[in-house]
Write an enzyme that holds these catalytic residues in place. Sequence first.
Site, PDB file in Angstrom:
ATOM      1  N   SER A 163      -3.298  22.408   1.971  1.00  0.00           N
ATOM      2  CA  SER A 163      -2.127  22.246   1.010  1.00  0.00           C
ATOM      3  C   SER A 163      -1.793  20.721   0.679  1.00  0.00           C
ATOM      4  CB  SER A 163      -1.138  22.866   1.644  1.00  0.00           C
ATOM      5  OG  SER A 163       0.269  22.872   0.775  1.00  0.00           O
ATOM      6  N   TYR A 206       5.610  25.038   7.982  1.00  0.00           N
ATOM      7  CA  TYR A 206       4.580  25.233   7.230  1.00  0.00           C
ATOM      8  C   TYR A 206       3.638  23.692   7.025  1.00  0.00           C
ATOM      9  CZ  TYR A 206       1.650  26.225   3.000  1.00  0.00           C
ATOM     10  OH  TYR A 206       0.758  26.176   1.979  1.00  0.00           O
TER      11      TYR A 206
END
Length: 257
Positions: free
Chosen positions: A141, A154
């Site tokens: 990501s 995250y």
Amino acid sequence: MTATPRITGRHALVSGGGSGVGRAIALALAGAGVNVTICGRREAALAEVASENDHIFGIVADVTDEADMIALHEKAEAARGPIDIVVANAGLSGSAPAHKTALVDWRHTIDVNLTGAFLTVKPALAGMAARKAGRIVFVASTAGLKGYAYVAPYVAAKHGVVGLMRALAVETAKSGITVNAVCPGFVETDMLEESVQRIVEKTGRSTGEARESLAAINPQGRFIQPEEVAEAVLWLCGDAARSITGQTISISGGETW
């Protein structure tokens, strides 16, 4: 990236293949003639994706369970031969200020996104090294390349995935294996819709306003489509990318590089 890589007949494993980016990757690989084993925890979702292409097969497995992942690899290889490509895609995200993040949520996020990525790849490494060939792609990501507020677990997990990729790339460079990561920005998936709803609930903004605020993070002012990520993965799995290893490919409209 428009030319189809010469990967027909190979066998790929895609974790989190029942929806979103994982589904798009599985369909792209299958469309190139690859036999694709997808895994996830929802049997119905896997079956639905498998019904879209005869080259796709679903197996229920939990990426956080080492025994489960070893059994998955064994079952997949017994049915369709050695695994040539592994795409570690399974992931999840939540949202909370760091000081309000419960330890159980921290651990679960790390387990799924980071430990799960490691356990998805680990059983394939010895066989790939023995055959002196293999492709490993981590779906990370932009959160693996920069920081975002309110998603500390995250961000930490995805930075860990990028670090894991780089370590494996060095370790396997002489063995014919390539290891890379794609780092998408906000992708139009169910996970994005969950993020939008959290913004709506916590800020009182409309759904449209919440979507616009996230799309604006991309300098192109739009959401990445799952198929764009899939095309990058497809290229990395082909012969044209045989010299590409240890790299992070940002798919973010210029948000990161």
